[in-house]
Design an enzyme around this catalytic site. Structure first.
Site, PDB file in Angstrom:
ATOM      1  CE  LYS A  29      10.790   9.170  38.270  1.00  0.00           C
ATOM      2  NZ  LYS A  29      10.943  10.392  39.102  1.00  0.00           N
ATOM      3  CB  CYS A  81      14.712   9.900  39.436  1.00  0.00           C
ATOM      4  SG  CYS A  81      15.024  10.471  41.141  1.00  0.00           S
ATOM      5  CD  GLU A 125      13.248  13.099  37.866  1.00  0.00           C
ATOM      6  OE1 GLU A 125      12.124  12.577  37.777  1.00  0.00           O
ATOM      7  OE2 GLU A 125      13.991  12.948  38.861  1.00  0.00           O
TER       8      GLU A 125
END
Length: 636
Positions: free
Chosen positions: A115, A170, A46
């Protein structure tokens, strides 16, 4: 990508926080290295272009412009590389900043995935800088090219029909409803996750559990890359815990607290096979998704992942012990219910001093103990005949005595010889009639003794024998409850060994050890010099090979060429290709020809994911043709 294998990589690079040029050089270097190692996809962590821990520097235009130029450069550097790279960077779209994953392939940015779930608790404060992404796909301009932007993007390739890639980032995985669920139901077989998961005590265990669970529930491959050394350690430390998982198993994992790249091959055919078998895995209409084609060159993928030659047997000692206890409990619980339901007074078992009858008697003893019944009501019957040796007969007697069961001996030589006279068979002709007459005589005796004593005949045959048809129809093929029907031969040895290790009875322990050392044999032909002359594996082939073939045929539906390829790797240094192929042909021929025996099996407990019961897992016509498989075998 032959046979559905695709090599992938999960990479953690050395970074310097906010030093985009330094980080970009390392990304390009790692991408080239992964391509040289024949990986088709490499996943970075990330925000690797800038570093995850930039804090308020994410609001600096200088940093964001540098990150965008880095993406363009990385794409340009990938132009001549047969690899798809997934990299993390901050990116501004419509005046909002997003935490993104960019998919780069042959010189182009093929997609930008934001994200969706932005953590803002404990040590995380991403909402200070980043906006929540959206699933809906729009299009943005990157270096003059129209690039899809949104979470609902599927990446496919003409080079491998089962490869469908989707991305989550994540925290997306840690939420109650991870995006990967929708991605997989839309058809994604591979999920890439770019992560910056800091390390605290026991978090690695939870992380592993998440990845195993998600890859198992979704029948997918999961490539997870996490930030490592180089991120700011103001308040947290990142360990670079990179994991490649498949259907609940970890294929490869990096050593934590070191930045490295790990590789493995995902078996996409296996994953798609699992999805086809599960009618509750319901693929949804993916009309809300945008499909993007990736360029990939076809080629054979070298397999580096571990292929276990004993797929039914856990290689880890602790897992094997637990599995052994679980299987014995399943077997004994099934028998316990049958005895209780039928109000049986006794259980009758033919004992030969071989592995199968040994396991059946051990299971029966457990069932009687759990019912608080006297073991003397277990009747073990030894029936010596033409092929019985002193060793196996002695072991049968000692085994029954040490368990405290009732032992009966019935010598069947005269009865079988009388039968030969009745049907006009020459007893010097050692043919199938000679052998099967003994097996059927033994079954008749067991059934009649059970009738005399109000009991059940407990079957001893195992799943490997059923697969090969290595049983006498209406002989040892038949019983009133078949406790071993779901247990392959390679596993039975470990179950008996488990019981030998845990008993305090030295006579029982010694007897079980000798039974384990005795060659597998039906003992239907006369011994030579007092020793077993008829060894099963010399006739039908090694059980470890047949169990391997059975596992991949039944569990995943692989074609013979793929099973042969896996077997060559698993049995390297044990059997050469010629030997493996020879016994594979025997396996397929017998497996198809002997289905009629499996179509009328007695009840017996299922203990694993592979089972042959005609009422459950395997419903195959007795007259199915083997021709398609046989033709392929002839080309190998």
């Amino acid at each position: 990508m032959k046979d559905g294998f695709i090599k992938c990589a999960s990479a953690t690079i050395d970074i310097k926080v906010a030093d985009v040029e330094y980080n970009t050089e390392n990304i390009i270097r790692a991408m080239r290295q992964a391509a040289e190692n024949k990986a088709k996809i490499v996943v970075f962590h990330e925000l690797c272009v800038t570093g995850y821990t930039c804090g308020d520097l994410f609001l600096q235009k200088n940093l964001l412009d540098s990150a965008k130029q880095s993406l363009i450069r990385i794409a340009r550097e990938s132009e001549n590389l047969d690899i798809t790279a997934v990299i993390g960077l901050p990116y501004v779209v419509n005046q909002k900043l997003y935490n993104c994953a960019a998919v780069v392939n042959f010189g182009h940015v093929k997609g930008l995935i934001p994200k969706l779930n932005i953590p803002n608790y404990s040590e995380f404060y991403e909402m200070r800088h980043f906006s929540e992404g959206k699933r809906e796909v729009s299009y943005i301009d990157i270096n003059g090219e129209k690039v899809p932007f949104g979470a609902n993007i599927l990446f496919k390739t003409m080079a491998c029909e089962d490869f469908v890639l989707a991305i989550e980032i994540c925290e997306d995985l840690w939420t109650a409803a991870p995006p990967s669920v929708n991605h997989a139901l839309a058809g994604a077989t591979v999920i890439a996750n770019l992560s910056a998961s800091n390390e605290i005590i026991a978090k690695d265990e939870y992380r592993e559990m998440l990845l195993k669970s998600q890859s198992a529930r979704l029948y997918c491959g999961y490539i997870y890359s996490s930030a490592g050394y180089g991120e700011s350690t103001t308040d947290v430390v990142f360990s670079g815990d990179n994991i490649i998982a498949e259907n609940g198993s970890i294929l490869n994992r990096s050593k934590r607290f070191t930045n490295e790249c790990v590789y493995s091959e995902l078996d996409l055919e296996r994953l798609v096979g699992e999805r086809k078998k599960s009618n509750t895995y319901k693929l949804t209409d993916n009309e809300n998704y945008v499909t993007v084609l990736l360029d990939m060159r076809e080629g054979k993928t070298d397999i580096t992942r571990y292929i276990d030659k004993l797929p039914f047997v856990p290689s880890d000692d602790k897992k094997r012990e637990k599995r052994s206890e679980d299987i014995l409990s399943i077997q004994s619980m099934g028998l316990k219910k049958r005895i209780d339901h039928t109000h049986s007074k006794t259980a009758v078992i033919g004992v030969s001093g071989g592995l199968d009858s040994t396991l059946a008697l051990l299971v029966t003893a457990r069932a009687f103990d759990s019912l608080n019944l006297d073991r003397k009501n277990i009747i073990a019957v030894t029936m010596p005949c033409f092929g019985t040796t002193e060793r196996t007969h002695g072991n049968a007697v000692n085994f029954a005595d040490s368990l405290g069961v009732t032992l009966i001996e019935v010598n069947i030589k005269d009865a079988v010889n009388q039968h030969f006279k009745d049907i006009g068979h020459d007893p010097s002709v050692y043919d199938v009639t000679y052998e099967n007459s003994q097996a059927r005589e033994r079954t008749q005796i067991l059934m009649d003794i059970a009738n005399q004593n109000g009991g059940l005949v407990i079957g001893t045959g195992d799943m490997s024998e059923l697969a090969l048809g290595w049983a006498t129809y209406n002989g040892d093929h038949m019983s009133m409850y078949a406790v071993n029907a779901g247990v392959p031969k390679t596993l039975i040895r470990y179950l008996v060994d488990y019981e030998a290790k845990r008993t305090d009875n030295e006579i029982l322990k010694k007897t079980l050890r000798d039974i384990l050392d005795t060659p597998v044999s039906p003992e239907l032909l006369p011994p030579k010099d007092g020793k077993i002359s008829q060894k099963t594996e010399h006739i039908v082939g090694p059980y470890e090979l047949h169990d391997f073939f059975l596992y991949y045929l039944m569990r995943f539906g692989f074609r013979p060429s793929k099973i042969l390829r896996l077997a060559k790797i698993a049995f390297d240094g044990v059997y050469d290709r010629t030997v493996i192929l020879e016994w594979m042909k025997v396996f397929y021929r017998r497996f198809f020809a002997q289905q009629f025996k499996r179509s009328c099996l007695p009840d017996g407990p299922k203990v694993g994911s592979v089972a042959l019961s005609p009422r459950g897992d395997w419903r195959m016509p007795s007259d199915a043709s083997v021709n398609i498989w046989a033709k392929e075998l002839e080309t190998l």
